[in-house]
Write a protein that holds these residues in place. Structure first.
Motif, short mmCIF file in Angstrom:
data_model
loop_
_atom_site.label_atom_id
_atom_site.label_comp_id
_atom_site.label_asym_id
_atom_site.label_seq_id
_atom_site.Cartn_x
_atom_site.Cartn_y
_atom_site.Cartn_z
N ASN A 152 1.03 -7.03 1.55
CA ASN A 152 0.09 -7.43 2.21
C ASN A 152 -1.47 -7.18 1.46
O ASN A 152 -2.65 -7.09 2.16
N SER A 185 -11.23 -3.66 1.91
CA SER A 185 -11.34 -3.77 3.34
C SER A 185 -10.00 -4.09 3.76
O SER A 185 -9.06 -4.53 3.27
N THR A 186 -9.97 -4.21 5.07
CA THR A 186 -8.59 -4.54 5.91
C THR A 186 -8.86 -5.53 6.86
O THR A 186 -10.20 -5.72 7.32
N THR A 187 -7.95 -6.40 7.07
CA THR A 187 -8.19 -7.43 8.14
C THR A 187 -7.42 -6.96 9.32
O THR A 187 -6.20 -6.14 9.45
N GLY A 225 -3.70 -6.80 9.38
CA GLY A 225 -2.83 -5.75 8.55
C GLY A 225 -2.73 -5.98 7.11
O GLY A 225 -2.23 -5.28 6.37
N TYR A 263 -4.82 -5.96 3.21
CA TYR A 263 -6.01 -5.32 2.65
C TYR A 263 -6.65 -6.56 1.72
O TYR A 263 -5.82 -7.55 1.29
N ALA A 284 -5.83 4.30 -0.15
CA ALA A 284 -5.78 3.11 0.91
C ALA A 284 -6.09 3.71 2.33
O ALA A 284 -5.38 4.55 2.38
N ASP A 298 -5.29 3.61 6.23
CA ASP A 298 -4.10 3.21 7.11
C ASP A 298 -2.77 3.46 6.54
O ASP A 298 -2.31 2.20 5.62
N ARG A 353 0.30 1.03 7.28
CA ARG A 353 0.33 -0.39 6.72
C ARG A 353 0.39 -0.34 5.21
O ARG A 353 0.91 -1.23 4.48
#
Length: 547
Positions: free
Chosen positions: A274, A301-303, A306, A308, A329, A331, A334
């Motif tokens: 991911n 950043s994250t979306t 889920g 990166y 990282a 979260d 994820r």
């Protein structure tokens, strides 16, 4: 290259069982661990003066418990008292003066390794003793206490278990149901170990998983990690909180390599299904390498779905050659899913689901039990590279209930540590343990107390594992670039400790004459960073001059 072994006096020859031990499964894991750990040794640069007050509040709120004097501890046969205080030899006094650190802010013990048959908990009359009984912040030399206690209580062959369960049923090679992972805090569940886990799971016949990945973290008390990072910077890998399912230290290690065509390659460990890398960098011959990181503007950043996204832009200096950027990282769920899915797909499998936290239901069926690397292998990596995350995981393992129902907690680990000290008559009224890693503003131990633990450790059946886990001066780990051109190189195993206002070394020095000495130096002072020369001079002086 064969790592030189610490010379051992005849009385210890039967205790140290030499033998080659393979500690790493691949050069990739060595490099990624080393890159992440190198950041963790320099916490001081990231602790701003502005956050001192906030840190003080956090320390009070966490309420670390000072270890109580042991009720039945025997008085050491040769206690370190004021009568044993010794002046520093002239060369060491000059080195300390050059550091601008007053002697009152330094504690030093140098004592010959004792005979294991003498009274337990004793320290031979020291060769050097400066403020030996003053409790000080030991920084990462506290890892030696955690290491020796763990080797004694768990044994060097201890392995952590990570298990996979399902609440579904198999239809041919398809698993229709959720896949549950339950961990016990393996400090080194790195990609190589996860790859083995995936292979073990595939050996059950499963190819496709139609269900969620459910992560069971009930092995740890729910308040673990609630305190927050020591410096307020959650992006730093050394600040990653303990986790029963800690995958690859919950950190990403990016590497950058310039190409002749003007482009820059980006590599990353661990592989994550991911992760998207947006690489807009160009190679430039202009500018020095000193400010390379600010010039490529790294962000992670994250979306909402889920993923990166790592973004790099700007001009990467060709003079940098290979560089790395490490970041914790966000979260943990994820991150675990991304790592598992990448390796599952690489094995030819298919995963159709999401990730969430939960608990293995009583009716779930056990599919796989993966046994991680041994404690001996873990403490090797932990001490060589001064990995704080691994040390915190190991300290919590001390308090993990054998019944599988009692979660690990800081309080339970402190209780186990206290019983261990009592068992071996290691009275430590000055000991304060917060997390067992040394990444703390409140942990305390005196030089004399740490020397007693080191005397015990080298006289124990696991002495060889302990010594080989420690950085070898001038050869590897955090001591690889220190005292390289001095005769002591290869003849001392020293754990380092560095925090803002703390500079420490502790370990064993083999002398020219073949003797072995315990050496501890704890410097607590605003100029502690200048005391590295003093600590190096101390190690070299012991090698050259100790009888």
């Amino acid at each position: 290259m064969r790592v030189p072994r610490l010379p051992s006096p005849p009385s210890l020859a039967s205790r140290l069982n030499p033998g080659p031990l393979g500690f790493f499964s691949s050069p990739a894991s060595i490099n990624s661990i080393a890159r992440i750990a190198r950041q963790s040794r320099h916490v001081t640069t990231h602790v701003s003066r502005a956050c001192v007050a906030a840190l003080a509040v956090a320390m009070v709120m966490s309420a670390p418990v000072q270890a109580k004097p042991l009720k039945h501890a025997k008085t050491p046969k040769v206690p370190v008292t004021a009568a044993h205080a010794t002046p520093l030899p002239a060369p060491l006094a000059r080195a300390l003066a050059a550091s601008k650190v007053p002697a009152s802010h330094v504690s030093v013990i140098v004592a010959k390794v004792d005979n294991p048959l003498q009274t337990r908990g004793a320290i031979p009359a020291p060769l050097l003793a400066v403020n030996p009984n003053v409790p000080r912040n030991p920084a990462s030399t506290m890892k030696l206490v955690t290491t020796i206690a763990a080797l004694d209580t768990l044994g060097p062959d201890y392995r952590w278990r990570t298990q996979a369960f399902t609440d579904g049923h198999a239809d041919g090679h398809t698993l229709n149901g959720n896949l549950y992972f339950r961990g016990t805090g393996d400090p080194k569940l790195v990609p190589e170990e996860m790859e083995k886990f995936v292979a073990e799971l595939r050996n059950t016949g499963v190819t496709t998983i139609n269900g969620d990945l459910v992560l069971d973290r009930s092995a740890y008390s729910s308040d673990i990690g609630a305190q927050g990072p020591i410096d307020g910077d959650s992006d730093r890998p050394y600040n990653v909180a303990p986790d029963p399912l800690l995958y690859s230290f919950k950190a990403m290690s990016f590497s950058f390599t310039g190409n002749p065509n003007g482009t820059v390659d980006v590599g990353v460990l661990p592989p994550l299904a991911n992760l998207q890398v947006a690489n807009e960098m160009s190679l430039t011959d202009a500018g020095s390498c000193g400010d390379w990181l600010t010039r490529i503007h790294p962000t992670l950043s994250t979306t909402p779905d889920g993923a990166y996204v790592a973004h790099f832009s700007g001009a990467y200096p060709a003079s940098c050659e290979d560089k790395g950027w490490n970041i914790a990282a966000p979260d943990r769920d994820r991150f675990f899913l991304g790592g598992f899915r990448a390796l599952w797909q690489a094995s030819g499998g298919q995963f159709n689901g999401n990730v969430r936290t939960g608990v293995v239901p009583p009716s779930a069926r056990l599919l796989v039990t993966h046994r991680g690397q041994t404690l001996a292998e873990v403490v090797h990596d932990m001490n060589k590279f001064s990995n704080n995350v691994m040390a915190r995981q190991l300290f919590l393992t001390l308090g993990l209930g054998n019944d599988g129902k009692t979660p690990a907690s800081i309080a339970r680990s402190r209780e186990v540590l206290s019983r261990w000290l009592d068992k071996y008559d290691l009275a430590m009224p000055g000991l304060v343990v917060e997390n067992g890693s040394g990444l703390s503003r409140v942990e305390r131990i005196s030089a004399a107390e740490l020397a007693r633990v080191l005397q015990h450790g080298i006289n124990s059946p696991t002495a060889q594992v302990l010594v080989e886990s420690m950085p070898t001066v001038g050869v590897d780990g955090t001591m690889r670039n220190r005292l390289v051109n001095r005769d002591v190189a290869g003849n001392a195993h020293i754990k380092t400790g560095t925090l803002d206002d703390v500079g420490a070394v502790a370990g064993y020095v083999g002398t020219r004459t073949g003797s072995t000495y315990v050496v501890v130096s704890l410097v607590n002072d605003p100029h502690a960073g200048n005391a590295r020369g003093f600590n190096d001079a101390l190690i070299s002086w012991v090698y050259e001059n100790a009888p």
